[in-house]
Design a protein around this motif. Structure first.
Motif, PDB file in Angstrom:
ATOM      1  N   ILE A 157       0.826  -1.216  -0.072  1.00 28.08           N
ATOM      2  CA  ILE A 157      -0.219   0.034   0.037  1.00 28.08           C
ATOM      3  C   ILE A 157       0.729   1.241   0.019  1.00 28.08           C
ATOM      4  O   ILE A 157       1.957   1.158   0.499  1.00 28.08           O
ATOM      5  CB  ILE A 157      -0.892  -0.276   1.179  1.00 28.08           C
ATOM      6  N   SER A 158       0.281   2.234  -0.708  1.00 30.24           N
ATOM      7  CA  SER A 158       1.193   3.582  -0.749  1.00 30.24           C
ATOM      8  C   SER A 158       1.771   3.837   0.467  1.00 30.24           C
ATOM      9  O   SER A 158       1.198   4.322   1.589  1.00 30.24           O
ATOM     10  CB  SER A 158       0.286   4.631  -1.326  1.00 30.24           C
ATOM     11  N   ARG A 159       3.120   4.061   0.491  1.00 31.39           N
ATOM     12  CA  ARG A 159       4.124   4.269   1.668  1.00 31.39           C
ATOM     13  C   ARG A 159       3.704   5.943   2.235  1.00 31.39           C
ATOM     14  O   ARG A 159       3.285   6.324   3.371  1.00 31.39           O
ATOM     15  CB  ARG A 159       5.463   4.278   1.460  1.00 31.39           C
ATOM     16  N   LEU A 160       3.215   6.722   1.124  1.00 37.40           N
ATOM     17  CA  LEU A 160       3.139   8.077   1.439  1.00 37.40           C
ATOM     18  C   LEU A 160       1.666   8.164   1.961  1.00 37.40           C
ATOM     19  O   LEU A 160       1.513   8.844   2.988  1.00 37.40           O
ATOM     20  CB  LEU A 160       2.831   8.858  -0.066  1.00 37.40           C
ATOM     21  N   ALA A 161       0.606   7.579   1.492  1.00 34.56           N
ATOM     22  CA  ALA A 161      -0.693   7.519   2.324  1.00 34.56           C
ATOM     23  C   ALA A 161      -0.490   6.905   3.853  1.00 34.56           C
ATOM     24  O   ALA A 161      -1.090   7.497   4.578  1.00 34.56           O
ATOM     25  CB  ALA A 161      -1.734   6.502   1.741  1.00 34.56           C
ATOM     26  N   LEU A 162       0.273   6.017   3.959  1.00 33.42           N
ATOM     27  CA  LEU A 162       0.374   5.310   5.237  1.00 33.42           C
ATOM     28  C   LEU A 162       1.205   6.513   6.151  1.00 33.42           C
ATOM     29  O   LEU A 162       0.819   6.520   7.261  1.00 33.42           O
ATOM     30  CB  LEU A 162       1.231   3.928   5.356  1.00 33.42           C
ATOM     31  N   PHE A 163       2.007   7.275   5.697  1.00 32.59           N
ATOM     32  CA  PHE A 163       2.876   8.012   6.309  1.00 32.59           C
ATOM     33  C   PHE A 163       1.812   9.364   7.094  1.00 32.59           C
ATOM     34  O   PHE A 163       1.771   9.352   8.253  1.00 32.59           O
ATOM     35  CB  PHE A 163       3.957   8.734   5.508  1.00 32.59           C
ATOM     36  N   TRP A 164       1.020   9.681   6.197  1.00 38.22           N
ATOM     37  CA  TRP A 164       0.292  10.935   6.520  1.00 38.22           C
ATOM     38  C   TRP A 164      -0.996  10.405   7.303  1.00 38.22           C
ATOM     39  O   TRP A 164      -1.509  10.958   8.231  1.00 38.22           O
ATOM     40  CB  TRP A 164      -0.329  11.561   5.136  1.00 38.22           C
ATOM     41  N   ALA A 165      -1.482   9.071   7.080  1.00 45.62           N
ATOM     42  CA  ALA A 165      -2.455   8.337   8.061  1.00 45.62           C
ATOM     43  C   ALA A 165      -1.786   8.422   9.423  1.00 45.62           C
ATOM     44  O   ALA A 165      -2.435   8.678  10.194  1.00 45.62           O
ATOM     45  CB  ALA A 165      -2.863   7.111   7.579  1.00 45.62           C
ATOM     46  N   ALA A 166      -0.573   7.736   9.550  1.00 46.53           N
ATOM     47  CA  ALA A 166      -0.015   7.579  10.695  1.00 46.53           C
ATOM     48  C   ALA A 166       0.368   8.957  11.456  1.00 46.53           C
ATOM     49  O   ALA A 166       0.307   9.090  12.722  1.00 46.53           O
ATOM     50  CB  ALA A 166       1.251   6.986  10.604  1.00 46.53           C
ATOM     51  N   PHE A 167       0.679   9.916  10.565  1.00 50.62           N
ATOM     52  CA  PHE A 167       1.051  11.182  11.189  1.00 50.62           C
ATOM     53  C   PHE A 167      -0.162  11.740  11.872  1.00 50.62           C
ATOM     54  O   PHE A 167      -0.110  12.423  12.782  1.00 50.62           O
ATOM     55  CB  PHE A 167       1.617  12.158  10.131  1.00 50.62           C
ATOM     56  N   ILE A 168      -1.347  11.861  11.361  1.00 50.02           N
ATOM     57  CA  ILE A 168      -2.581  12.089  11.672  1.00 50.02           C
ATOM     58  C   ILE A 168      -3.095  11.507  13.049  1.00 50.02           C
ATOM     59  O   ILE A 168      -3.375  12.020  13.928  1.00 50.02           O
ATOM     60  CB  ILE A 168      -3.790  12.184  10.771  1.00 50.02           C
ATOM     61  N   LEU A 169      -3.169  10.135  12.786  1.00 49.60           N
ATOM     62  CA  LEU A 169      -3.565   9.218  13.895  1.00 49.60           C
ATOM     63  C   LEU A 169      -2.849   9.353  15.291  1.00 49.60           C
ATOM     64  O   LEU A 169      -3.111   8.762  16.080  1.00 49.60           O
ATOM     65  CB  LEU A 169      -3.776   7.935  13.627  1.00 49.60           C
ATOM     66  N   SER A 170      -1.413   9.581  15.081  1.00 53.95           N
ATOM     67  CA  SER A 170      -0.414   9.542  16.385  1.00 53.95           C
ATOM     68  C   SER A 170      -0.799  11.005  16.983  1.00 53.95           C
ATOM     69  O   SER A 170      -0.496  10.854  18.240  1.00 53.95           O
ATOM     70  CB  SER A 170       0.757   9.789  15.880  1.00 53.95           C
ATOM     71  N   ARG A 171      -1.492  11.697  16.371  1.00 58.99           N
ATOM     72  CA  ARG A 171      -1.886  12.722  17.145  1.00 58.99           C
ATOM     73  C   ARG A 171      -2.871  12.827  18.270  1.00 58.99           C
ATOM     74  O   ARG A 171      -3.102  13.078  19.580  1.00 58.99           O
ATOM     75  CB  ARG A 171      -2.301  14.059  16.429  1.00 58.99           C
ATOM     76  N   PRO A 172      -4.327  12.135  17.553  1.00 57.41           N
ATOM     77  CA  PRO A 172      -5.163  11.824  18.801  1.00 57.41           C
ATOM     78  C   PRO A 172      -4.775  10.772  19.784  1.00 57.41           C
ATOM     79  O   PRO A 172      -5.231  10.810  20.912  1.00 57.41           O
ATOM     80  CB  PRO A 172      -6.396  11.334  17.980  1.00 57.41           C
ATOM     81  N   LEU A 173      -3.729  10.062  19.482  1.00 58.70           N
ATOM     82  CA  LEU A 173      -2.983   8.958  20.613  1.00 58.70           C
ATOM     83  C   LEU A 173      -2.302   9.865  21.674  1.00 58.70           C
ATOM     84  O   LEU A 173      -2.797   9.570  22.565  1.00 58.70           O
ATOM     85  CB  LEU A 173      -2.055   7.807  20.015  1.00 58.70           C
ATOM     86  N   GLY A 174      -1.629  10.711  21.237  1.00 59.33           N
ATOM     87  CA  GLY A 174      -1.036  11.838  22.134  1.00 59.33           C
ATOM     88  C   GLY A 174      -1.987  12.325  22.960  1.00 59.33           C
ATOM     89  O   GLY A 174      -1.917  12.722  24.234  1.00 59.33           O
ATOM     90  N   ALA A 175      -2.986  12.863  22.197  1.00 57.67           N
ATOM     91  CA  ALA A 175      -4.198  13.952  22.984  1.00 57.67           C
ATOM     92  C   ALA A 175      -4.860  13.086  24.050  1.00 57.67           C
ATOM     93  O   ALA A 175      -5.041  13.542  25.082  1.00 57.67           O
ATOM     94  CB  ALA A 175      -5.092  14.254  21.837  1.00 57.67           C
ATOM     95  N   THR A 176      -5.322  11.878  23.788  1.00 61.46           N
ATOM     96  CA  THR A 176      -5.985  10.946  24.622  1.00 61.46           C
ATOM     97  C   THR A 176      -5.085  10.609  25.966  1.00 61.46           C
ATOM     98  O   THR A 176      -5.576  10.453  27.115  1.00 61.46           O
ATOM     99  CB  THR A 176      -6.621   9.793  24.163  1.00 61.46           C
ATOM    100  N   LEU A 177      -3.857  10.315  25.779  1.00 59.17           N
ATOM    101  CA  LEU A 177      -2.646  10.162  26.659  1.00 59.17           C
ATOM    102  C   LEU A 177      -2.752  11.480  27.666  1.00 59.17           C
ATOM    103  O   LEU A 177      -2.601  11.380  28.773  1.00 59.17           O
ATOM    104  CB  LEU A 177      -1.355   9.685  26.135  1.00 59.17           C
ATOM    105  N   GLY A 178      -2.532  12.523  26.993  1.00 58.78           N
ATOM    106  CA  GLY A 178      -2.376  13.790  27.656  1.00 58.78           C
ATOM    107  C   GLY A 178      -3.668  14.136  28.526  1.00 58.78           C
ATOM    108  O   GLY A 178      -3.691  14.269  29.766  1.00 58.78           O
TER     109      GLY A 178
END
Length: 269
Positions: free
Chosen positions: A184-205
């Protein structure tokens, strides 16, 4: 005529990058709340944080080479003002969480589209000119804001902070599996991970600072933000420069002709 090479001023996408990204997003969630819930209030607090972000992003764009401390200062400032920007429509304007999430999703997609139309690529390896870097940092800010809105949306739909954190951690694990075991597109996976790592940090905070009645630890916001900032700073100062970056640059001439899935930084994660 040989193709001119440019040096990027953005971090390498490695495992350490993702650890630092999650730490910075957790910091941003706590620090953003600490500022907007202070005597400054939502509007003034958001404007102050936006001014800080613009200042450090301008310094980063104007720098001649990659400086890890400056780069991660922009990331941390983006997560902090992103928290305030995502909270403002809900707290002040009364928008539901699904509306803020949808709105910032559309803005993030629009930013990626305009960046792609203007430069031919949204790959990290092409962020090697002031114009491209400006697109990069605008998209980063919007994606950070979107991530905050998604975290709030998930936390307030019955999952709670802990359930939402597990949800986004599982989503990132799925993305990692797709990266290692599919084409699967590495570029799509990168931006998906970049976006989803934010709510993970937000909920941990939120888990750190919310009271026990909401399933949190009830830690002081200011001291928690300072502690997380110190951890991020320690990573910046102690992780070897060769691991942090800069990212390998893609030649600017003819960049549009190459598949974005061939981004060397995404292949090296």
């Amino acid at each position: 005529m040989p193709v001119k090479e440019y040096a990027t001023k953005v971090a390498k996408v490695t495992a350490v990058f993702w650890v630092m990204k999650i730490i910075s997003t957790t910091f941003g969630e706590v620090a953003g709340d600490a500022v907007t819930k202070s005597s400054l209030g939502n509007l003034v607090g958001t404007l102050v944080l936006a001014a800080v972000y613009i200042a450090v992003a301008a310094a980063q764009i104007g720098a001649k080479r990659f400086h890890p401390l400056l780069y991660w200062a922009v990331i941390a400032a983006g997560t902090t003002v992103g928290t305030a920007m995502a909270d403002y429509p809900h707290r002040v304007l009364g928008w539901p969480y699904w509306a803020t999430s949808s709105g910032f999703l559309l803005l993030t997609l629009a930013s990626l589209f305009l960046w792609r139309q203007a430069t031919g690529s949204v790959a990290v390896s092409t962020v090697a000119s002031p114009r491209t870097e400006a697109f990069y940092w605008v998209t980063i800010l919007l994606s950070q804001t979107l991530g905050t809105a998604l975290g709030d949306f998930a936390s307030n739909t019955g999952l709670g902070d802990d359930g939402a954190a597990w949800l986004f951690a599982a989503a990132l694990a799925v993305l990692a599996a797709l990266y290692f075991f599919t084409s699967i597109s590495r570029l799509a996976l990168f931006w998906a991970a970049f976006i989803l790592s934010r709510p993970l940090g937000a909920t941990l905070g939120d888990l750190l600072i919310h009271p026990a009645s909401r399933g949190g630890l009830g830690l002081d916001m200011a001291w928690t933000a300072v502690s997380l900032g110190a951890v991020l700073l320690a990573f910046v100062l102690l992780v070897p420069r060769r691991i942090q970056g800069p990212a390998e640059a893609e030649p600017q001439q003819g960049a549009e002709d190459r598949s974005e899935d061939e981004d060397p930084q995404l292949q090296a994660v």
